[in-house]
Design an enzyme around this catalytic site. Structure first.
Site, short mmCIF file in Angstrom:
data_model
loop_
_atom_site.label_atom_id
_atom_site.label_comp_id
_atom_site.label_asym_id
_atom_site.label_seq_id
_atom_site.Cartn_x
_atom_site.Cartn_y
_atom_site.Cartn_z
N GLY A 7 -27.94 21.14 0.70
CA GLY A 7 -27.01 21.77 -0.25
C GLY A 7 -26.61 23.15 0.25
N ARG A 10 -22.64 25.78 -0.22
CA ARG A 10 -22.22 26.82 -1.18
C ARG A 10 -23.39 27.18 -2.08
NH1 ARG A 10 -20.56 23.04 -5.36
NH2 ARG A 10 -20.33 21.02 -4.34
N ASN A 84 -32.77 21.56 -1.83
CA ASN A 84 -31.94 22.33 -2.77
C ASN A 84 -30.72 21.56 -3.27
OD1 ASN A 84 -30.55 24.94 -3.84
ND2 ASN A 84 -29.14 24.19 -2.27
N SER A 136 -35.53 23.65 -11.71
CA SER A 136 -34.70 24.30 -12.73
C SER A 136 -35.60 24.54 -13.94
CB SER A 136 -33.55 23.38 -13.14
OG SER A 136 -32.95 23.84 -14.34
N TYR A 149 -29.95 15.31 -16.51
CA TYR A 149 -30.30 16.37 -15.54
C TYR A 149 -31.76 16.79 -15.75
CZ TYR A 149 -29.77 20.91 -13.08
OH TYR A 149 -29.91 22.00 -12.24
N ALA A 151 -34.23 15.09 -17.08
CA ALA A 151 -35.17 14.05 -16.64
C ALA A 151 -35.34 14.10 -15.12
CB ALA A 151 -34.65 12.68 -17.07
N LYS A 153 -34.99 16.65 -13.09
CA LYS A 153 -35.73 17.84 -12.63
C LYS A 153 -37.20 17.76 -13.06
CE LYS A 153 -32.49 20.15 -10.39
NZ LYS A 153 -32.57 20.50 -8.96
#
Ligand SMILES: NC(=O)c1ccc[n+]([C@@H]2O[C@H](COP(=O)([O-])OP(=O)(O)OC[C@H]3O[C@@H](n4cnc5c(N)ncnc54)[C@H](OP(=O)(O)O)[C@@H]3O)[C@@H](O)[C@H]2O)c1
Length: 234
Positions: A7, A10, A84, A136, A149, A151, A153
């Site tokens: 990742g 950016r 990432n 996160s 999202y 779940a 993480k």
């Protein structure tokens, strides 16, 4: 050190690549192929470090496997793997689709697992071997409109905890950084209403990454949650 950042085109990944470039590390950069990924490589080289581009689609198991195979045949050793690359979704649960579940699980949880499992032989000989996963705050708590999202993480955090206990006796350091809202495309894309000045800068996350990579102690898992005073993820 040789550091793989996924990742890296950016956001947090680019900020991490640039901060580590200033310390003379060799950066291996991955995301889907794009001018943005090329630009990260250019910025890394501008800072005097070596940059190698290895594109892949982290939602696609074949693409992640092909990336791992290429790295194992073309790179002589790897010190640090930074998982990432990620995607998010903000939607009421009844508007989420099965393919959203599969896509977010694939990129946020399965791709770190696939990549780590395949790259351990490359890391084994390093005396700095470190796996750093960007999770996160949603990896620890539930947030409305972010169930899928969240779940994915949670899966990443749980997997990282087990990995730490399993690999620490072999000299690995496993770190998890769990940011709250960071001012990147991820947030501004799904929540254009949010005031980006209230969010954490990606460079701040990169500073934590750099700090963790200087640790040489025997600590099993360094788990850092970074959030502003607001308890909102974003
Ligand atoms: N921003 C936040 O508030 C926040 C908070 C907590 C945690 N995080 C986590 O931090 C990580 C980085 O997020 P960010 O905020 O920097 O987001 P971002 O600016 O949207 O960047 C996401 C990165 O992931 C890559 N990526 C997305 N889909 C991909 C795919 N299918 N294959 C390969 N690469 C892909 C993107 O590259 P391409 O699209 O160019 O392929 C980009 O480099 C993610 O894991 C995210 O969950 C972010």
């Amino acid at each position: 050190m040789t550091v793989l950042v996924t990742g890296a085109s950016r956001g947090i990944g680019r900020a991490v690549a640039l901060i580590l470039a200033r310390e003379g590390n060799r950066l291996i950069l991955s995301s889907r192929p794009s001018p943005a990924l090329e630009e990260t490589a250019r910025l890394v080289r501008e800072r005097g470090a070596e940059a190698l581009i290895y594109p892949a689609d982290f939602t696609d198991r074949e693409s992640v496997s092909a990336l791992a195979e290429k790295l194992c045949s073309q790179i002589t050793g790897l010190d640090v793997l930074i998982n990432n690359a990620g995607q998010a979704l903000s939607a009421p649960v009844e508007e989420t689709r099965e393919e959203d579940w599969d896509r977010l699980m694939a990129i946020n949880a399965r791709s770190p697992y696939f990549l780590t499992r395949a790259l351990l032989p490359l890391m084994e000989g390093s005396d700095r071997k470190t796996i750093l996963n960007i999770a996160s705050v949603v990896g620890h708590e539930g947030y409305p409109l972010q169930s899928v999202y969240t779940a994915s993480k949670h899966a990443l955090v749980g997997w990282s905890k087990s990995l730490a206990r399993e690999l620490q006796p072999r000299g690995y350091r496993i770190h998890v950084i769990s940011p709250g809202g960071v001012a990147t495309d991820m947030v501004t894309g799904v929540r254009p209403d949010i005031d980006a000045s209230q969010l954490i800068g990606p460079e701040e996350i990169a500073e934590w990454v750099r700090f963790l990579l200087t640790r040489t102690g025997k600590g099993m898992v360094d788990h850092i949650n970074i959030r502003r005073e607001s308890r909102q993820a974003w």
